[in-house]
Design an enzyme around this catalytic site. Structure first.
Site, PDB file in Angstrom:
ATOM      1  N   LEU A  24       0.822  -1.208   0.000  1.00 25.70           N
ATOM      2  CA  LEU A  24       0.000   0.000   0.000  1.00 25.70           C
ATOM      3  C   LEU A  24       0.858   1.261   0.000  1.00 25.70           C
ATOM      4  O   LEU A  24       0.331   2.367  -0.006  1.00 25.70           O
ATOM      5  CB  LEU A  24      -0.923   0.014   1.232  1.00 25.70           C
ATOM      6  N   SER A  75       0.882   8.952  -3.252  1.00 21.49           N
ATOM      7  CA  SER A  75      -0.443   8.661  -3.786  1.00 21.49           C
ATOM      8  C   SER A  75      -1.278   9.889  -4.110  1.00 21.49           C
ATOM      9  O   SER A  75      -2.456   9.748  -4.455  1.00 21.49           O
ATOM     10  CB  SER A  75      -1.220   7.794  -2.781  1.00 21.49           C
ATOM     11  N   SER A  94      -4.858   1.333  -9.027  1.00 18.55           N
ATOM     12  CA  SER A  94      -5.710   2.516  -8.888  1.00 18.55           C
ATOM     13  C   SER A  94      -6.571   2.755 -10.112  1.00 18.55           C
ATOM     14  O   SER A  94      -6.164   2.487 -11.251  1.00 18.55           O
ATOM     15  CB  SER A  94      -4.820   3.746  -8.655  1.00 18.55           C
ATOM     16  N   GLU A 145      -6.996   5.519 -11.295  1.00 19.04           N
ATOM     17  CA  GLU A 145      -6.318   6.552 -12.083  1.00 19.04           C
ATOM     18  C   GLU A 145      -5.592   5.960 -13.287  1.00 19.04           C
ATOM     19  O   GLU A 145      -5.231   6.693 -14.215  1.00 19.04           O
ATOM     20  CB  GLU A 145      -5.324   7.323 -11.207  1.00 19.04           C
ATOM     21  N   TYR A 203       1.327   9.891 -11.516  1.00 15.96           N
ATOM     22  CA  TYR A 203       0.868   8.873 -10.569  1.00 15.96           C
ATOM     23  C   TYR A 203       0.191   7.720 -11.302  1.00 15.96           C
ATOM     24  O   TYR A 203       0.486   6.546 -11.056  1.00 15.96           O
ATOM     25  CB  TYR A 203      -0.109   9.501  -9.574  1.00 15.96           C
ATOM     26  N   LYS A 219       1.401   3.783 -11.515  1.00 18.51           N
ATOM     27  CA  LYS A 219       0.533   2.675 -11.110  1.00 18.51           C
ATOM     28  C   LYS A 219       0.357   1.659 -12.229  1.00 18.51           C
ATOM     29  O   LYS A 219       0.242   0.452 -11.983  1.00 18.51           O
ATOM     30  CB  LYS A 219      -0.831   3.216 -10.662  1.00 18.51           C
TER      31      LYS A 219
END
Length: 337
Positions: free
Chosen positions: A86, A90, A131, A133, A154, A158
């Site tokens: 995790l 972010s 994510s 995103e 980001y 990911k």
């Protein structure tokens, strides 16, 4: 024999809720946190116990996703049954200002963890926090087969972490899964994220400590869920015999304006009297709409969300109001929700 889990990013919103969940299930939990000059453990202080205490156990380690050697050594020593990655930079807007750092920690960090599992010969199951995103400008609804088109550093990082996870699963037989989580919030959400920024402002405006709230694009559409429910989905993914990838979402679309209406309404306030536009909060490339289709998770994980954005806004506002009142009275409040 009690199971053991490692959580990177344990001091964050998701890490704290996941640690609680696993401890309640009888796990020994090892959490990774970056060494810094100040402590950032307020989200997990209430569950930390002396490691020699029988029963529930939480052990913290200073380690970083940028240090592959430390990851190898830790995993060899702990030999966890499960690993939950995790840890990340972010914040989407921040990733435009710190793209190299975001790529290193969020993208390469996941690869370092996968390589540590492979090189260390550790038999474990890995959860990779992917994510929504990653979908970026691809039109909704988005599911596990939707093409990626990230619109931020980001999101790009990911996507790298996602495909590295798939690659190590296929190339080395590592039991690794991607949880493609759509936006999920709580009273423990970081104060710079838009939902928590809104609910903290509501509490302060209600108390007469603030007059205006400055935001960027109010028309962005998101799928907002409740973080404690989403960490349950993470755990369920690693309990299945076959590793796979899953979208976790509510399927309910809401604009930032909708969330504003719900949050200010929970305190009996009119958001239009207090919200102002500030272009500095706009992204160079915007993601217009993210709405998840979690049919696969419903079917295979028997998982379904209960809290949607309206209830979520109320929960967060009530928590921020209580926290502010406690601060003003000199009391210390713990956020349990």
């Amino acid at each position: 024999m009690p199971r053991t889990a490692v959580i990177t990013g344990i001091t964050g919103q998701d890490g704290s809720y996941l640690a609680e969940l696993l401890l309640d299930k009888g796990y020994t939990v090892h959490g990774l946190m970056r060494r810094s000059s100040s402590f950032n453990t307020e989200r997990i202080d209430h569950i930390y116990q002396d490691p020699h205490t029988p029963g529930r156990r939480l052990v913290l380690h200073h380690a970083d996703l940028s240090d592959g050697v430390a990851l190898v050594n830790l995993l060899r020593d702990v030999r966890p049954d499960e690993v939950y990655n995790l840890g990340a930079q972010s914040h989407v807007r921040v990733s435009f200002d710190a793209p190299l750092y975001t790529g290193d920690v969020t993208g390469l960090g996941a690869l370092r963890l996968l390589e540590a599992i492979r090189a260390g010969g550790v038999e474990t199951r890995l959860y990779q926090a992917s994510s929504s995103e990653m979908f970026g400008s691809t039109p909704p609804p988005q599911n596990e087969t939707t093409p990626f088109h990230p619109r931020s550093p980001y999101g790009c990082a990911k996507v790298m972490a996602y495909w590295a996870t798939v690659n190590y699963r296929e190339a080395y037989g590592i039991h690794a899964v991607n949880g493609i989580l759509f936006n999920h919030e709580s009273p423990r959400r970081g104060e710079t994220f838009v939902t928590r920024k809104i609910t903290r402002a509501v509490a302060r405006i209600r108390a007469g400590l603030q007059e205006h709230l400055y935001l960027g694009n109010l028309d962005a559409v998101r799928d907002w869920g409740y973080a404690p429910e989403y960490v349950e989905a993470m755990w369920r993914m690693l309990q299945r015999d076959e590793p796979d990838d899953y979208v976790v979402a509510t399927g309910v679309a809401a604009t930032v304006r909708d969330f504003l209406t719900a949050a200010f309404g929970a305190a009996g306030l009119d958001w239009e009297r207090h919200v102002r536009f500030d272009p500095k909060y706009e992204r160079p490339t915007e993601v217009d709409a993210l709405i998840g289709d979690a049919s696969k998770a419903r079917k295979l994980l028997d998982w379904a969300p209960k809290v949607h954005y309206g209830e979520l806004a109320r929960i967060m506002v009530e928590a921020d109001v209580a926290q502010l009142e406690a601060e003003l009275s000199g009391r210390r409040v713990r956020v349990d929700r």
